[in-house]
Design a protein around this motif. Structure first.
Motif, mmCIF file in Angstrom:
data_model
loop_
_atom_site.group_PDB
_atom_site.id
_atom_site.type_symbol
_atom_site.label_atom_id
_atom_site.label_comp_id
_atom_site.label_asym_id
_atom_site.label_seq_id
_atom_site.Cartn_x
_atom_site.Cartn_y
_atom_site.Cartn_z
ATOM 1 N N ASN A 2 -13.423 -16.605 -25.237
ATOM 2 C CA ASN A 2 -14.189 -16.890 -26.455
ATOM 3 C C ASN A 2 -13.328 -17.604 -27.496
ATOM 4 O O ASN A 2 -13.771 -18.537 -28.170
ATOM 5 C CB ASN A 2 -14.740 -15.587 -27.044
ATOM 6 C CG ASN A 2 -15.899 -15.022 -26.246
ATOM 7 O OD1 ASN A 2 -16.617 -15.758 -25.566
ATOM 8 N ND2 ASN A 2 -16.086 -13.710 -26.316
ATOM 9 N N ARG B 18 -18.022 -17.618 -34.883
ATOM 10 C CA ARG B 18 -18.368 -16.268 -35.360
ATOM 11 C C ARG B 18 -17.265 -15.798 -36.294
ATOM 12 O O ARG B 18 -16.093 -15.753 -35.912
ATOM 13 C CB ARG B 18 -18.514 -15.318 -34.173
ATOM 14 C CG ARG B 18 -19.107 -13.958 -34.540
ATOM 15 C CD ARG B 18 -19.722 -13.328 -33.310
ATOM 16 N NE ARG B 18 -20.171 -11.965 -33.513
ATOM 17 C CZ ARG B 18 -21.342 -11.618 -34.045
ATOM 18 N NH1 ARG B 18 -22.159 -12.564 -34.484
ATOM 19 N NH2 ARG B 18 -21.682 -10.350 -34.171
ATOM 20 N N HIS C 38 -18.908 -16.832 -29.370
ATOM 21 C CA HIS C 38 -19.458 -16.115 -28.220
ATOM 22 C C HIS C 38 -19.821 -17.132 -27.138
ATOM 23 O O HIS C 38 -20.684 -17.980 -27.341
ATOM 24 C CB HIS C 38 -20.697 -15.306 -28.625
ATOM 25 C CG HIS C 38 -20.366 -13.962 -29.183
ATOM 26 N ND1 HIS C 38 -21.254 -13.214 -29.914
ATOM 27 C CD2 HIS C 38 -19.226 -13.213 -29.118
ATOM 28 C CE1 HIS C 38 -20.682 -12.067 -30.265
ATOM 29 N NE2 HIS C 38 -19.456 -12.056 -29.796
ATOM 30 N N ARG D 134 -27.590 -13.914 -24.930
ATOM 31 C CA ARG D 134 -27.434 -14.361 -26.327
ATOM 32 C C ARG D 134 -27.659 -15.864 -26.403
ATOM 33 O O ARG D 134 -27.010 -16.628 -25.675
ATOM 34 C CB ARG D 134 -26.028 -14.028 -26.839
ATOM 35 C CG ARG D 134 -25.704 -12.561 -26.907
ATOM 36 C CD ARG D 134 -24.366 -12.314 -27.590
ATOM 37 N NE ARG D 134 -23.233 -12.904 -26.908
ATOM 38 C CZ ARG D 134 -22.114 -12.280 -26.577
ATOM 39 N NH1 ARG D 134 -21.990 -10.994 -26.869
ATOM 40 N NH2 ARG D 134 -21.128 -12.901 -25.975
ATOM 41 N N ASP E 178 -24.576 -18.137 -27.247
ATOM 42 C CA ASP E 178 -23.711 -18.556 -26.142
ATOM 43 C C ASP E 178 -24.258 -19.805 -25.451
ATOM 44 O O ASP E 178 -23.495 -20.649 -24.973
ATOM 45 C CB ASP E 178 -23.564 -17.423 -25.126
ATOM 46 C CG ASP E 178 -22.973 -16.158 -25.741
ATOM 47 O OD1 ASP E 178 -23.489 -15.730 -26.792
ATOM 48 O OD2 ASP E 178 -22.021 -15.602 -25.185
ATOM 49 N N ASP F 216 -20.821 -6.303 -23.042
ATOM 50 C CA ASP F 216 -20.273 -7.487 -23.695
ATOM 51 C C ASP F 216 -20.317 -7.334 -25.204
ATOM 52 O O ASP F 216 -19.484 -7.873 -25.921
ATOM 53 C CB ASP F 216 -21.038 -8.740 -23.275
ATOM 54 C CG ASP F 216 -22.501 -8.663 -23.637
ATOM 55 O OD1 ASP F 216 -23.079 -7.561 -23.501
ATOM 56 O OD2 ASP F 216 -23.039 -9.686 -24.046
ATOM 57 N N ASP G 237 -15.902 -7.279 -27.517
ATOM 58 C CA ASP G 237 -15.496 -7.596 -28.869
ATOM 59 C C ASP G 237 -14.729 -6.455 -29.531
ATOM 60 O O ASP G 237 -14.318 -6.570 -30.669
ATOM 61 C CB ASP G 237 -16.716 -7.915 -29.733
ATOM 62 C CG ASP G 237 -17.318 -9.238 -29.338
ATOM 63 O OD1 ASP G 237 -18.544 -9.297 -29.301
ATOM 64 O OD2 ASP G 237 -16.570 -10.176 -29.061
#
Length: 1010
Positions: free
Chosen positions: A646, A664, A751, A758, A761, A998, A1003
């Motif tokens: 990421n 992000r 991401h 998501r 992504d 995930d 994270d």
């Protein structure tokens, strides 16, 4: 070729002058009619979605019908509806009726006069003028249309009557001269001038759900957190000062004189739970203001409950105007007109607000639809979805038509074209996945190998979703709208159809799959990154490992090989060779991950508190048991590899597109939010340094009480509560110094690793592909968002992520309440538990129950004014007396002189019960029954299921509900509905706890949405 036209707009300025504006307007030479009757489908380019072929007529609504009756037009029974672009635009400008009639005539002739066209309008003149102008094109009112064509569609007629009644009352009320309940809002130009001059302040209204009638706060927009004048919020005290604004509205506020400022309340009240610490003491006044205007209304669908039979009768037998109570405490009562109040009193119902005049104490609205019975599981889940604006409509026929085919008769294969374009890793790389047991949607795999020059190559390979989801396709638009997969306690609603999420985009073992890969060349000893490669690949995963098996191999326990299917059927020599390769790869990955993590730790990466459990499932994936989840090093290994990917993708897309990359950010928290954390730690003799993420991480590591490990968990949980939310943003809208991710201690982050779940992504994958094309000086095929469009998209995704978090939390609380509701707290052993005090208030304490993961309020003074007292046997009872609150403790003293003191982090015995509510969600109620820790009768049972948490609740509640449904012969209907919706409905918390790894693991941000 587009045809150019010019539009001339005449606008009047504030000064009264007329301004002439000319805008270019481009017309398409051919517009798709999307009709199966089209005589020239290729010329019309009718790709994808077509109008239904089993209709007797087409309906074309004008702008007024679209504006007033859209919720009726959304009924699935009404088919063959054509929305003209003119009508959609005219909703804003209130014009364009002649253009819509001309389009209706064109449609009729285009279909060779074979399909009658009905234009519906509320304009009597248009009905008279156009009604008989063209044979085959009919112009009628919407009411007449329903009466003549849908006489039996009862729900549509009820909704239509509700809308008409609401409109009549709105028009009637505005003509009547009632006394004003609220001051009028200031005109827009006055508000804008006041904001510009600094007299007024703009912000978003945030109502305190625990004190909805009294307290609301305006969160300032664009105000620096370092501004010492106004720290963060402005208090709006009382409904009059709120002036008809509703939670979520963008409002304009005028500050009151300082001598009229008030302080926020810190006493516990009904439904109180975990408020963020604000830093104010009870007596400390804060900036206080009143709303003078609303810039943007945030009205949505609201779930309400009708008053009980007794309450309706008290309003008068023939009363049509009913005050309904919203499920959300923050929304005021809504007045609607209906004669169905008695019939609907046991149901959750959706209403919409139409207006709120200054002469009315309450907003006016209208009835929309029934969701389900109060207390029924499906009805309560539907309530949570509506309240969070989550749509779970089925994937449409047009979207499913875009999906690739993969059947036994027609299996999907790698195309020769893709084979030429992609790097083929199938024979050169040992690729494998490490996931929870039973995971079906595998979106990430790993590889590591030695290169000829002695260095290592680390690879992260992610499902190539964008190969199957073209920009602006029907599937893409739907995924963008949903933005995320929604996980509830017993089910999930997917962002993408299951043919992608569980099949062709899932990197399953032993099958060819398309991937997007990031591969680093590392120094063989220091693991320093020498170079990186990004690109599209073809992979075949060799092993689909589960976490526990991978950990066993890492620890050298090779007996687990018997549980790995890929090793079965191999001869001993081949098996040993493959096992050695796999063990080396897992060991090397873990060693690399340790080095990567150490670098982030040095920069201040945080590991905050999150409750992790391991679900044991039977063959049917029902929950069999739940045990505390043991943290495994292999979790960290996978997490670090994903974070690394990421981070490097974030750097790459920012370098290529510095003004339109999606990243992000996680801003540093407000220091005042740490005040409760610091005070609580001080009570135990610990010092928490919150000046930076590094000092905070080190302080939390040192704040360990050897005699009570719960203390560190609670301190980390408080640190989590103080955190700002991590947010997506467009790099063109932020300065580079604001890109930093506080929790992960990285300068740039995004991401990239979960495009199945998501939409962010998916956007990042397209940016990465465009960056690769740019490097190769090739044409960029991807449709990239401009900074402005990307900023708007990020706002939408952030909003949907918040909705996903709230719905997940609310559904879990629903199951907790349903679990405890049928249990007698006086006799049921599980209703008595150990609790830890983690916050002191003026009239009670906040308690954490480790066994169930519940946090809630426990009162030390009841509604009768009696205070808690504990006798010699430590059992509590209520007696007359008073409470005295100190910094880290609270003392209850009876009039007879008995005294008991509760300190921060004291263990107490708590009784758990449920406080039922007709209109709102039920809540868990905690009562301290002893000031001593709870002694567990059977320690063995406790150790087996100490972190029972949500999953046992789900199992028991689901069984009970399914038994009821079976008696009512509804099970099949519900199962068919979920098949139709193409969604995954689990029967356990498996999907919640195992498939969001995930979000939770990758994270390292379980509770604050990194």
């Amino acid at each position: 070729m587009l045809q150019k036209r010019e539009k001339v707009l005449l606008l009047r300025t504030f000064q009264g002058r007329t301004l002439r504006i000319v805008r270019e307007h481009y017309l398409r030479p051919s517009v798709p009619c999307n009709s199966p009757l089209c005589p020239q489908p290729s010329a019309c380019r009718n790709d994808g979605k077509l109008l239904s072929s089993d209709v007797t007529h087409y309906v074309i609504p004008d702008w007024k019908v679209v504006q007033d009756y859209l919720e009726i037009l959304e009924f699935p029974e009404l088919k063959g509806i054509i929305f003209m672009q003119t009508a959609c635009q005219a909703v804003q400008h209130q014009r364009g009726r002649r253009s819509i009639y001309n389009a209706a005539v064109w449609y009729y002739h285009h279909c060779q006069d074979r399909m009658p066209i009905i234009m519906v309008t509320e304009d009597e003149e248009a009905i008279q003028q156009y009604g008989s102008e063209t044979e085959g094109v009919f112009v009628i009112s919407f009411k007449d249309y329903l009466d003549n064509f849908w006489p039996d569609l009862k729900a549509a007629h009820e909704l239509c009557n509700s809308i008409l009644q609401s409109r009549w009352e709105r028009e009637n009320e505005s003509q009547e001269s009632h006394g004003k309940e609220y001051p009028e809002h200031l005109p827009l130009e006055v508000l804008e001038a006041g904001i510009k001059s600094g007299r007024y302040i703009q912000g978003i209204l945030n109502v305190n759900k625990h004190r909805a009638q009294i307290e609301a706060f305006v969160r300032l927009q664009g105000t620096s957190s370092k501004d010492s004048g106004l720290v963060s919020d402005i208090l709006i005290h009382g409904m009059k000062a709120r002036n008809r604004s509703i939670h979520g509205d963008v409002v304009v506020v005028e500050l009151l004189p300082e001598n009229e400022w008030k302080g926020r309340t810190v006493a516990l009240c009904e439904n109180d739970s975990d408020d963020k610490a604000s830093g104010e003491s009870p007596s400390e006044p804060m900036p206080t203001g009143r709303v003078v205007g609303i810039l943007q209304k945030n009205w949505r669908d609201y779930v309400v409950t009708f008053p009980s039979k007794e309450e309706v009768q008290s309003q008068g037998k023939n009363a049509q105007k009913i005050l309904v109570t919203p499920w959300d405490y923050r929304i005021p009562k809504i007045r609607i007109s209906t004669q169905q109040a008695e019939a609907l009193q046991d149901f959750r119902v959706v209403v919409r607000i139409d207006s709120w005049e200054s002469t009315s104490l309450y907003p006016n609205g209208h009835f929309v639809r029934v969701l389900g019975r109060i207390g029924d599981l499906e009805g309560e889940i539907a309530t949570i979805l509506v309240e969070n604006s989550i749509s779970v409509v089925p994937f449409s026929e047009a979207q499913m038509c875009e999906m690739p085919v993969n059947t036994p008769e027609n299996p999907w294969k790698v195309s020769p074209e893709e084979e030429r374009e992609r790097r083929d890793l199938r024979r050169t790389h040992l690729v494998f996945s490490i996931d929870p047991k039973g995971c079906e949607d595998v979106d990430d795999t790993l590889s590591v190998r030695s290169l000829n020059n002695g260095n290592l190559e680390l690879g992260v390979h992610i499902a190539d979703v964008t190969h199957f989801v073209a920009p602006n396709s029907y599937t893409d638009i739907e995924a963008r709208t949903r933005a995320t997969t929604y996980y509830l306690a017993d089910r999930r609603y997917d962002m993408l159809p299951s043919i992608l999420s569980a099949d062709l985009c899932s990197l399953l073992g032993g099958v060819d799959r398309y991937a997007v890969s990031v591969m680093w060349e590392l120094d063989k000893t220091s693991y320093e990154i020498k170079k990186v490669w990004y690109g599209r690949t073809i992979i075949q995963s060799a092993y689909k490992l589960f976490y526990e098996a991978a950990q066993e191999l890492l620890d050298g326990n090779f007996g687990v090989v018997e549980d790995i299917p890929e090793f079965k059927g191999l001869d001993e020599k081949n098996r040993q060779t493959k096992l050695e390769e796999l063990v080396w790869a897992i060991g090397k990955l873990t060693d690399i991950a340790r080095h990567v993590r150490a670098k982030r730790d040095y920069c201040g990466a945080l590991a905050l508190e999150g409750i992790e459990v391991q679900v044991q499932l039977d063959e049917k994936k029902n929950i069999h048991d739940l045990i505390p989840k043991q943290p495994l090093e292999i979790h960290e290994t996978v997490a670090e590899c994903m974070i690394l990917a990421n981070h490097w993708v974030a750097k790459k897309i920012w370098e290529s597109f510095p003004h339109q990359a999606l990243l992000r950010q996680h801003p540093p928290p407000h220091q005042e939010f740490f005040s409760e954390l610091r005070e609580c730690a001080k009570a135990k003799g610990f010092f928490i340094d919150t000046r930076s993420n590094k000092t905070l991480a080190d302080s939390l590591d040192n704040a360990n009480d050897p005699s009570d490990p719960i203390v560190n968990r609670l301190l980390r949980s408080m640190a989590t509560q103080a955190m700002s939310n991590a947010l997506y943003f467009s790099t063109g809208s932020c300065a580079e110094e604001e890109f930093h991710h506080y929790g992960l201690a990285l300068d740039k982050y995004t991401h990239f690793t979960s495009p199945i779940r998501r939409y962010s992504d998916i956007v990042v994958h397209r940016l990465l592909m465009a960056a690769i094309s740019k490097d190769k000086k090739m044409e960029i095929k991807e449709n990239l968002f401009s900074n402005k469009d990307l900023e708007e998209l990020c706002r939408h995704i952030n909003n949907r992520n918040r909705a996903a978090q709230h719905s997940q939390k609310q559904s879990t609380e629903l199951f907790q309440c349903m679990y405890f509701k049928d249990k007698d707290p006086e006799t049921e052993e599980r209703c008595i538990s150990d609790g830890v005090i983690y916050s002191i208030r003026t009239n009670g304490v906040l308690v954490f129950i480790p066994r169930f993961g519940i946090k809630g309020a426990a009162y030390l003074k009841n509604k009768d004014g009696l205070v808690i007292a504990c006798g010699l046997d430590s059992r509590s009872e209520w007696k007359p007396g008073s409470l005295q609150r100190f910094q880290n403790k609270i003392t209850s003293t009876t009039t007879g002189g008995e005294s008991v003191t509760f300190h921060l982090f004291d263990h107490v015995t708590v009784k758990i019960s449920v406080q039922a509510s007709r209109c709102h969600t039920d809540t868990v109620r905690l009562e301290i029954i002893s000031n001593k820790p709870y002694v567990i009768p059977n320690t063995e049972i406790f150790h087996q299921s100490s972190l029972l948490l949500k999953s046992d609740l789900v199992k028991e509640v689901t069984r009970s509900v399914e038994a009821q449904l079976a008696q009512e012969v509804k099970v099949n209907i519900i199962q068919e509905e979920y098949q139709e919706y193409c969604q995954t409905k689990g029967r356990s918390l498996y999907t919640l706890l195992e498939e969001i790894r995930d979000l939770a693991l990758l994270d390292v941000s379980n509770n604050y949405g990194m």
